[in-house]
Motif scaffolding. Structure first.
Motif, PDB file in Angstrom:
ATOM      1  N   ILE B 335       0.878  -1.146   0.175  1.00  0.00           N
ATOM      2  CA  ILE B 335      -0.044  -0.060  -0.063  1.00  0.00           C
ATOM      3  C   ILE B 335       0.942   1.143   0.066  1.00  0.00           C
ATOM      4  N   ALA B 336       1.845   1.285   0.783  1.00  0.00           N
ATOM      5  CA  ALA B 336       2.471   2.395   1.152  1.00  0.00           C
ATOM      6  C   ALA B 336       3.995   2.198   1.480  1.00  0.00           C
ATOM      7  N   HIS B 337       4.926   3.154   1.441  1.00  0.00           N
ATOM      8  CA  HIS B 337       6.367   2.987   1.937  1.00  0.00           C
ATOM      9  C   HIS B 337       6.847   4.375   2.201  1.00  0.00           C
ATOM     10  N   ALA B 338       7.606   4.224   3.057  1.00  0.00           N
ATOM     11  CA  ALA B 338       8.732   5.481   3.316  1.00  0.00           C
ATOM     12  C   ALA B 338       9.761   5.000   4.143  1.00  0.00           C
ATOM     13  N   TYR B 339      10.169   5.916   5.013  1.00  0.00           N
ATOM     14  CA  TYR B 339      11.662   5.698   5.684  1.00  0.00           C
ATOM     15  C   TYR B 339      11.544   5.727   7.021  1.00  0.00           C
ATOM     16  N   ALA B 340      12.390   4.858   7.615  1.00  0.00           N
ATOM     17  CA  ALA B 340      12.456   4.408   9.205  1.00  0.00           C
ATOM     18  C   ALA B 340      13.929   5.038   9.680  1.00  0.00           C
ATOM     19  N   PRO B 341      14.032   6.174  10.305  1.00  0.00           N
ATOM     20  CA  PRO B 341      15.441   6.411  10.818  1.00  0.00           C
ATOM     21  C   PRO B 341      15.667   5.474  11.881  1.00  0.00           C
ATOM     22  N   VAL B 342      16.952   4.883  11.876  1.00  0.00           N
ATOM     23  CA  VAL B 342      17.448   4.220  13.080  1.00  0.00           C
ATOM     24  C   VAL B 342      18.168   4.953  14.136  1.00  0.00           C
ATOM     25  N   SER B 369       8.723  13.453   5.575  1.00  0.00           N
ATOM     26  CA  SER B 369       7.913  12.544   6.736  1.00  0.00           C
ATOM     27  C   SER B 369       7.979  13.139   8.138  1.00  0.00           C
ATOM     28  N   SER B 370       7.106  12.908   8.709  1.00  0.00           N
ATOM     29  CA  SER B 370       7.030  13.239   9.845  1.00  0.00           C
ATOM     30  C   SER B 370       6.793  11.744  10.940  1.00  0.00           C
ATOM     31  N   GLY B 371       7.203  12.083  12.226  1.00  0.00           N
ATOM     32  CA  GLY B 371       7.323  11.044  13.129  1.00  0.00           C
ATOM     33  C   GLY B 371       7.589  11.434  14.707  1.00  0.00           C
ATOM     34  N   VAL B 372       7.561  10.419  15.543  1.00  0.00           N
ATOM     35  CA  VAL B 372       8.084  10.617  16.845  1.00  0.00           C
ATOM     36  C   VAL B 372       8.950   9.382  17.309  1.00  0.00           C
ATOM     37  N   VAL B 373       9.788   9.801  18.172  1.00  0.00           N
ATOM     38  CA  VAL B 373      10.712   8.608  19.012  1.00  0.00           C
ATOM     39  C   VAL B 373      10.276   8.650  20.376  1.00  0.00           C
ATOM     40  N   LYS B 374       9.624   7.570  21.132  1.00  0.00           N
ATOM     41  CA  LYS B 374       9.143   7.588  22.337  1.00  0.00           C
ATOM     42  C   LYS B 374      10.112   6.589  22.929  1.00  0.00           C
ATOM     43  N   VAL B 375      10.690   7.278  24.171  1.00  0.00           N
ATOM     44  CA  VAL B 375      11.365   6.416  24.985  1.00  0.00           C
ATOM     45  C   VAL B 375      10.913   6.376  26.617  1.00  0.00           C
ATOM     46  N   THR B 376      10.429   5.129  26.778  1.00  0.00           N
ATOM     47  CA  THR B 376       9.378   4.963  27.980  1.00  0.00           C
ATOM     48  C   THR B 376      10.367   4.551  29.179  1.00  0.00           C
ATOM     49  N   ASP B 377      11.610   3.731  28.828  1.00  0.00           N
ATOM     50  CA  ASP B 377      12.446   3.349  29.941  1.00  0.00           C
ATOM     51  C   ASP B 377      13.713   4.000  29.971  1.00  0.00           C
ATOM     52  N   TYR B 378      13.611   5.057  30.834  1.00  0.00           N
ATOM     53  CA  TYR B 378      14.377   6.231  30.852  1.00  0.00           C
ATOM     54  C   TYR B 378      14.689   6.764  32.300  1.00  0.00           C
ATOM     55  N   VAL B 379      15.950   6.809  32.542  1.00  0.00           N
ATOM     56  CA  VAL B 379      16.393   7.459  33.975  1.00  0.00           C
ATOM     57  C   VAL B 379      17.240   8.866  33.290  1.00  0.00           C
ATOM     58  N   PHE B 394      11.733  13.821   8.891  1.00  0.00           N
ATOM     59  CA  PHE B 394      12.802  13.284   8.357  1.00  0.00           C
ATOM     60  C   PHE B 394      12.734  13.456   6.925  1.00  0.00           C
ATOM     61  N   VAL B 395      13.795  14.094   6.391  1.00  0.00           N
ATOM     62  CA  VAL B 395      13.861  14.510   4.918  1.00  0.00           C
ATOM     63  C   VAL B 395      14.786  13.794   4.143  1.00  0.00           C
ATOM     64  N   PRO B 396      14.397  13.049   3.183  1.00  0.00           N
ATOM     65  CA  PRO B 396      15.311  12.053   2.481  1.00  0.00           C
ATOM     66  C   PRO B 396      16.343  12.978   1.552  1.00  0.00           C
ATOM     67  N   ASP B 397      15.870  14.119   0.960  1.00  0.00           N
ATOM     68  CA  ASP B 397      16.762  14.622   0.100  1.00  0.00           C
ATOM     69  C   ASP B 397      16.778  16.158   0.687  1.00  0.00           C
ATOM     70  N   PHE B 398      17.667  16.691   1.622  1.00  0.00           N
ATOM     71  CA  PHE B 398      17.622  17.936   2.106  1.00  0.00           C
ATOM     72  C   PHE B 398      18.351  18.854   1.300  1.00  0.00           C
ATOM     73  N   ALA B 399      17.670  19.958   1.247  1.00  0.00           N
ATOM     74  CA  ALA B 399      18.473  21.174   0.347  1.00  0.00           C
ATOM     75  C   ALA B 399      18.959  22.169   1.310  1.00  0.00           C
ATOM     76  N   PRO B 400      20.457  21.973   1.657  1.00  0.00           N
ATOM     77  CA  PRO B 400      20.775  22.795   2.360  1.00  0.00           C
ATOM     78  C   PRO B 400      20.934  24.441   2.041  1.00  0.00           C
ATOM     79  N   GLY B 401      20.620  25.290   2.747  1.00  0.00           N
ATOM     80  CA  GLY B 401      20.746  26.763   2.237  1.00  0.00           C
ATOM     81  C   GLY B 401      19.628  27.317   1.673  1.00  0.00           C
ATOM     82  N   THR B 402      18.618  26.447   1.481  1.00  0.00           N
ATOM     83  CA  THR B 402      17.249  27.090   0.950  1.00  0.00           C
ATOM     84  C   THR B 402      16.243  27.367   1.784  1.00  0.00           C
TER      85      THR B 402
END
Ligand code: HEM
Lengths: 372, 610
Positions: B335-342, B369-379, B394-402
């Motif tokens: 159905i769809a695809h995109a990226y998952a930053p590690v 793309s937009s997204g969130v990282v949730k870290v529940t187990d944290y001190v 997340f931007v796969p092809d960032f245009a610096p300076g624009t």
């Protein structure tokens, strides 16, 4: 990542556009030639219908002696007979049950037997052939420019659609069917269709979204175009049938229709011939239309995860299908023959048109990527 | 069903009556014979008049049943069905686009409740649409069963005897020959048999019939429709349909708990799920690199390995947009695809609190793309329990300076991750289920930079974002792709397809095959020569029938050569004199029950009129 061949070739696309414009110019000339045919044809003062309605049946078409020793008798509803000529074969005399009117003779065609009219008619057909050649080349080059089937958006669909209409007409002419009477309405429609295509619907040639990458694009869409084009020819038959039928009823009731009306109607085929023409086309195309829908459903099953989901295009294909099925049933039902059935045929074709223009423009369904 | 067709028995006495004049007048006998000749050429139900019954409840029921199974009512129902389908295409449908329905409800406050009452947001499952559908279905069954029996009867019956006046038939020919009548009939029968007519010789005439496939085709078509309707209904009732997002390297096994979202038909049970699983090994997307459609996807391929049953052998395959994976009754669609930053998140003590890919959702065609990282187990640095949240793009092809954050293309030419960091209560423990792709910042605080502004950063792969005050860090390790799959389980697909194709075959048979009868009679004439008469009758008026009679007659010339050509066929004069008794009209007016419709020009084999 991308392979070069798949990129639209702008140059070829431009050639395609010029070809379509040229075709339109030649269709316009053909249009005037058809008008001239009808105009000159009005000089003939044939009134065969009235004559046939009043004529003594005995005088009508007595069978000719058979050459091969056998004559076959062909009867018509009023008990009159006609002879089926079959060179070097026995003669069959047939008797049809065409209703109270019997088989009225077909009109002589737009030229009405007038020599000059006939000349213009021939010119018109030659021009139609030329325009068709340009038109077909236009569609072909469009296909070459994008390296795919030339019917993935409304512009391409429209140009292909009218191309098939003309092909159908020329095909019938080549098969020596009596269809010259379609010429004028046909060219008028083609001009309208192409006019819409190059102005409102025009889209630059482009590649397809992945969902359209499928051999079903060739099968499903090309069939839809062919069915639509042939349904259109049937539609013209039904419309003219309604006019001609009311003209014949007028005469039957002993009234005298106006001069212009008489002149035009007398040159058309008889109501029963027109009706038969429309029926045969509609009935012959119906199984193919059914297959078009089935092919669409198979494709939807692979592309969208379900074979039927009441998407607007699916709904209107279904409505069109049911309307044509109702028309076919109507023909088999005593009380619905004739005009009522013809109205159903018109309704069915209107559904087809709506499914094309209406649904693409008004609704936002899964078919929307066809692009306006 | 009408019984008119079967009373052929009365014809028995015809030969006896020959010559002497009626009990029955000549005309009425002729038209009766014509009716007999046309009888049982079809199984189309008789059109009955709408006469209202007088017989109590049973009478009414019978009347109702007859109406329901009549062609007229079938026609009306068909018509209603297409009319009923229209609103469903105009008004947004819950089944197609529930969001649109909600928007419509907000915009039309007076109209929406009325539509709700009329079930106009669910036309195709509404009571009234189902009623038409079911009535039509019953009508179809009620029509087909008797027609099938009738057809079986017709198949067993012999072709009806030749009418006395063959010249009244729609196509007719006659000639004289020196051949003996018996020889002529024998030859005729041989000829017709050879052409696969069913024949019988009776009373000095050959009767024959051909084209039963028309009726068979017609019945097949209608039965196939029933099969399709049933398959369609079954498909809806036992359907299940769910979605699953899978990151490159991860797998899925087909159980209810693994789905991200799930819908099912009313008779579906979790046991109906096919047992299988698959793993997304790799993903490939091709995009147009230049030209006017730069960035448009041209091809997507998900490389997966899948297994059937539990612990079945893994097999590799590719899922593409038009090429789902088939397992049993289940299809898996891409159905769809995109990226998952590690990312790797370390806490205040330097321990890894989270590590892995985080799917970001596509916002535009270039896969910004937009997204969130949730870290529940944290001190935190002081060892206190807390939670972390990162929100961003997340931007796969960032245009610096624009100055823009939007991606230039969907290709990962210059991948960048923009994140803003929060800490506090994520709200994931207890409370209503949360969207995993959104951050509920109600109970969270932004980290502040040295200047007091919110702490945000652009990361390239390998970069690390160190949180202020030793609160930990986030490292952008790299990117993976993810793909979203729709997993549809539907039964009866094969039946629906089979039904549809059978329907087309049946339809072609019923529209293109002509059912017709041919009779040949040979009697010794007054001059001692044999008079051969041949006539044909079609289920409908046919342009081919006269041609067929013509060629049959021609073929007969070998066995029964024509003597001399008569001036004109003998019976023609007679025909002309009683021109007013067109038999078809008689039957149409006097015998509405007659099943035969000789006037139906159902003969589409040729494209055009004559
Ligand atoms: C879902 C509903 C139906 C559809 C889509 C449908 C479709 C069709 C089509 C397309 C034909 C054309 C074949 C031809 O003209 O020979 C046909 C013929 C026929 N249908 Fe139906 N039909 C339906 C329901 C019914 C019902 C309920 C009846 C019974 C009352 C019926 C009786 C007939 C008969 C008798 C013919 C043959 C007509 C003839 O002999 O030419 N149909 N049907």
């Amino acid at each position: 990542m991308t392979f070069l061949a798949a990129e639209p070739n702008e140059q070829i696309a431009q050639i395609s556009n010029y070809l379509i414009y040229s075709a339109m110019a030649v269709y316009t000339l053909a249009f005037f030639a058809y008008i001239a045919e009808w105009t000159f044809g009005s000089r003939s003062k044939v009134a065969r219908t009235a004559a046939a309605l009043t004529a003594d049946d005995k005088a009508k078409d007595a069978p000719v002696p058979a050459q091969a020793g056998v004559a076959v008798q062909v009867k018509d509803g009023s008990g009159g007979t006609a002879v089926l000529e079959k060179p070097a074969a026995p003669k069959v005399v047939t008797r049809s049950a065409a209703g109270k009117r019997g088989d009225l003779p077909d009109g002589p065609g737009a030229a009405g037997g007038d020599q000059q009219g006939d000349m213009y008619g021939r010119i018109a057909i030659s021009l139609t052939v030329l325009a068709f050649a340009l038109h077909a080349a236009g569609v072909l080059t469009r296909s070459l420019s994008v390296q795919r089937a030339p019917w993935a958006n409304m512009y391409e669909f429209s140009t292909a659609f009218s191309m098939v209409i003309v092909a159908g007409y020329l095909g019938f002419l080549i098969a020596k069917k009596n269809v010259r009477w379609i010429g004028l309405p046909l060219v008028t429609t083609v001009l309208l269709d192409l006019g819409l295509a190059v102005t409102v619907l025009y889209t630059d040639s482009s590649q397809l979204v992945p969902a359209l990458h499928s051999y079903w694009l060739w099968i499903h869409v090309s069939l839809a175009i062919i069915c639509g084009a042939l349904f259109y020819l049937g539609f013209v038959g039904s419309v003219l049938y309604l006019f001609r039928d009311s003209y014949e009823t007028h005469l039957m009731n002993g009234r005298t229709p106006g001069k212009v009306r008489t002149s035009i109607m007398e040159r058309l085929p008889s109501a029963s011939s027109l009706d038969k023409f429309a029926y045969r086309i509609n009935a012959a195309v119906f199984p193919f239309w059914t297959f078009t829908i089935v092919a669409g459903a198979i494709w939807a099953g692979d592309a969208w995860g379900r074979y039927w989901g009441w998407d607007p295009k699916e709904v209107w294909s279904f409505i069109t299908w049911v309307a044509f099925a109702a028309y076919l049933h109507a023909r088999a039902t005593a009380g619905w023959k004739g005009r009522k059935a013809a109205y159903l045929a018109l309704f069915a074709f209107a559904c087809f048109l709506f499914n094309y223009y209406g649904v693409n423009i008004l609704f936002n369904g899964k078919h929307s990527y066809a692009g306006v | 069903m009408s019984t008119t067709g079967s009373d052929v028995g009365t014809g028995e006495t015809d030969t006896a009556r020959e010559g002497q004049e009626p009990p029955e007048s000549r005309e009425s006998r002729d038209s009766r014979e014509t009716r007999e000749a046309t009888s049982q050429l079809s199984t189309a139900p008789a059109e009955e008049r709408l006469n209202v019954p007088s017989l109590g409840v049973l009478g009414w029921l019978r009347w109702f049943w007859r109406q329901l199974t009549s062609m007229r009512v079938a026609l009306i129902l068909l018509f209603l069905l297409s009319l009923g389908a229209i609103p469903g295409s105009v008004i947004p449908q819950t089944s197609v686009d529930a969001v649109k329905v909600d928007r419509f409800r907000e915009q039309h406050e007076t109209l929406a409740p009325i539509y709700d009452k009329l079930q106009l947001f669910d036309v195709y499952t509404s009571v009234w649409f189902s009623a038409i559908y079911i009535l039509l279905f019953i009508s179809l069954v009620g029509c087909i069963v008797p027609r099938t029996w009738q057809f079986v009867g017709q198949l067993r019956a012999r072709p009806p005897r030749a009418p006395r006046r063959l010249d009244r038939m729609p196509a007719y020919t006659t000639w004289r020959t020196r051949a003996e009548p018996e020889k002529v009939l024998e030859a005729a029968r041989g000829l017709l048999d050879g052409k696969r007519f069913r024949t019988q010789v009776k009373d000095g005439a050959v009767s024959s019939e051909k084209g039963y496939l028309r009726e068979a085709g017609n019945l097949l078509f209608h039965i196939a429709l029933i099969v399709m309707l049933l398959a369609f209904a079954a498909g809806q009732l036992w359907k299940s349909d769910g979605g699953k997002l899978i990151v490159q390297g991860d797998g899925f096994s087909n159980t209810l708990t693994q789905y991200d979202d799930f819908k099912s038909g009313s008779l579906f049970t979790p046991d109906d799920l096919d047992s299988f699983g698959f793993r997304l090994k790799d993903f490939d997307a091709d995009y147009e690199e230049d030209g006017p459609n730069k960035g448009t996807a041209t091809d997507f391929s998900a490389y997966v390995s899948y297994w059937k049953g539990s612990g079945g052998k893994e097999k590799d395959t590719t899922i593409k947009v038009n090429e789902p994976l088939h397992v049993g009754n289940t299809k898996v669609f891409l159905i769809a695809h995109a990226y998952a930053p590690v990312v790797t998140v370390k806490d205040g003590k330097g321990n890894v609190a989270y590590k892995g890919p985080v799917p970001f959702l596509q916002q535009d065609a270039n896969l910004t793309s937009s997204g969130v990282v949730k870290v529940t187990d944290y001190v935190d640095a002081k060892g206190r329990k807390d939670q972390l949240g990162f929100q961003g793009f997340f931007v796969p092809d960032f245009a610096p300076g624009t100055g823009t954050m939007f991606s230039r293309s969907p290709n990962p030419n210059n991948p960048s991750l923009f994140l803003t960091a929060y800490h506090g209560n994520l709200g994931v423990d207890g409370g209503p289920a949360q969207n995993v792709y959104q951050l509920n910042t109600e109970n969270m605080k932004k980290f502040k930079g040295k200047d007091g502004s919110p702490f945000a950063k652009r990361l390239e792969p390998g970069n690390t974002m160190t949180l202020p005050n030793g609160a930990g860090s986030l490292k952008f390790d790299g990117i993976k792709q993810w793909a979203n799959f729709q997993i549809v389980h539907q039964v009866g697909n094969g039946w629906a397809l089979g039904g549809a194709l059978t329907a087309i075959v049946g339809l072609a048979g019923s529209l293109f095959i002509q059912r017709r009868r041919v009779w040949v009679r040979a009697v010794t004439g007054s001059d001692g020569r044999t008079v051969v008469e041949m006539a044909g009758l079609g289920r409908s008026e046919s342009a081919h029938l006269p041609g067929e009679i013509g060629s049959l007659a021609l073929a007969m010339q070998e066995a029964a050569p024509a003597e001399t050509a008569p001036e004109r066929p003998a019976p023609t004069d007679e025909t002309a004199t009683d021109a007013d008794e067109a038999p078809a009209e008689d039957s149409a007016t006097d015998h509405p029950d007659d099943p035969a419709e000789p006037a139906d020009p159902a003969e589409p084999a040729e494209g055009a009129g004559t």
